[in-house]
Design a protein around this motif. Sequence first.
Motif, short mmCIF file in Angstrom:
data_model
loop_
_atom_site.label_atom_id
_atom_site.label_comp_id
_atom_site.label_asym_id
_atom_site.label_seq_id
_atom_site.Cartn_x
_atom_site.Cartn_y
_atom_site.Cartn_z
N VAL A 249 1.52 4.87 1.54
CA VAL A 249 1.12 5.64 2.71
C VAL A 249 1.57 7.09 2.50
O VAL A 249 2.73 7.34 2.19
CB VAL A 249 1.77 5.08 3.99
CG1 VAL A 249 1.35 5.90 5.21
CG2 VAL A 249 1.38 3.61 4.17
N ASP B 271 1.63 10.73 4.45
CA ASP B 271 1.42 11.49 5.67
C ASP B 271 0.62 12.74 5.35
O ASP B 271 0.83 13.37 4.29
CB ASP B 271 2.76 11.91 6.29
CG ASP B 271 3.55 10.74 6.84
OD1 ASP B 271 2.99 9.62 6.93
OD2 ASP B 271 4.72 10.93 7.18
N TRP C 256 -3.26 4.83 1.86
CA TRP C 256 -3.68 5.20 3.20
C TRP C 256 -3.12 6.58 3.52
O TRP C 256 -1.92 6.83 3.34
CB TRP C 256 -3.18 4.18 4.23
CG TRP C 256 -3.48 4.54 5.65
CD1 TRP C 256 -4.64 5.07 6.14
CD2 TRP C 256 -2.61 4.40 6.76
NE1 TRP C 256 -4.54 5.26 7.50
CE2 TRP C 256 -3.30 4.85 7.91
CE3 TRP C 256 -1.31 3.92 6.92
CZ2 TRP C 256 -2.74 4.85 9.18
CZ3 TRP C 256 -0.75 3.92 8.19
CH2 TRP C 256 -1.47 4.38 9.30
N GLN D 93 -2.19 8.80 6.34
CA GLN D 93 -1.86 8.69 7.76
C GLN D 93 -1.77 10.07 8.39
O GLN D 93 -0.95 10.90 7.98
CB GLN D 93 -0.51 7.98 7.90
CG GLN D 93 0.00 7.91 9.31
CD GLN D 93 1.28 7.10 9.38
OE1 GLN D 93 1.25 5.90 9.48
NE2 GLN D 93 2.42 7.79 9.28
N GLN E 140 0.87 -1.17 0.00
CA GLN E 140 0.00 0.00 0.00
C GLN E 140 0.90 1.22 0.00
O GLN E 140 2.04 1.16 0.45
CB GLN E 140 -0.94 0.02 1.20
CG GLN E 140 -0.30 0.39 2.51
CD GLN E 140 -1.32 0.49 3.64
OE1 GLN E 140 -2.52 0.45 3.44
NE2 GLN E 140 -0.83 0.64 4.85
N ASP F 38 -9.98 6.96 5.78
CA ASP F 38 -8.62 7.48 5.66
C ASP F 38 -7.82 6.72 4.61
O ASP F 38 -6.61 6.81 4.55
CB ASP F 38 -7.91 7.48 7.02
CG ASP F 38 -7.79 6.10 7.64
OD1 ASP F 38 -8.21 5.11 7.01
OD2 ASP F 38 -7.27 6.01 8.76
N SER F 39 -8.54 5.96 3.77
CA SER F 39 -7.86 5.22 2.70
C SER F 39 -8.77 5.16 1.48
O SER F 39 -9.99 5.28 1.58
CB SER F 39 -7.51 3.81 3.18
OG SER F 39 -8.67 3.14 3.62
#
Length: 150
Positions: A8, A10, A75, A77, A6, A62-63
């Motif tokens: 990610v 921020d 995702w 984060q 996946q 959130d994804s």
Amino acid sequence: MSARFQLVIDCADPARQTAFWAAALGYVREPAPAGHATWKAYYRSLGVPEEELEEMADDDADSIVDPDGAGPRIWFQPVPETKAVKNRLHLDIKVADRTAALQTRREQVDTEVERLTALGATVVRVPEEPAIDHYAVTLHDPEGNEFCVG
């Protein structure tokens, strides 16, 4: 055998980022896991402290995922610090028909850039002169992460 992964990213506001990137990539917000009405309920079931969930609306995801299952899950984060430097990794959104003439590809890219700026992206750099066989525009997403459209 290839590895599954996946991506990610921020961010400060996962809801805003999922909305932007789902629209930008043709992805959808990932539904809450089976047995949970919302992501917030899922995170509660994992024992995530309530103070960490305060800012999250019940229907926030959130994804995002590729509805065709081909692309990676992304995702977003939440992190407390703001973005401070250029990304070391960025997405290239491919929209131009590589078999078409450069002028046609430029028009395809510019059309997509217009769509993405309407969604909240900001143009950072447009090449003054396209390369012999390449044209791409650099943008920022709503939180300042760089990406290219070509």
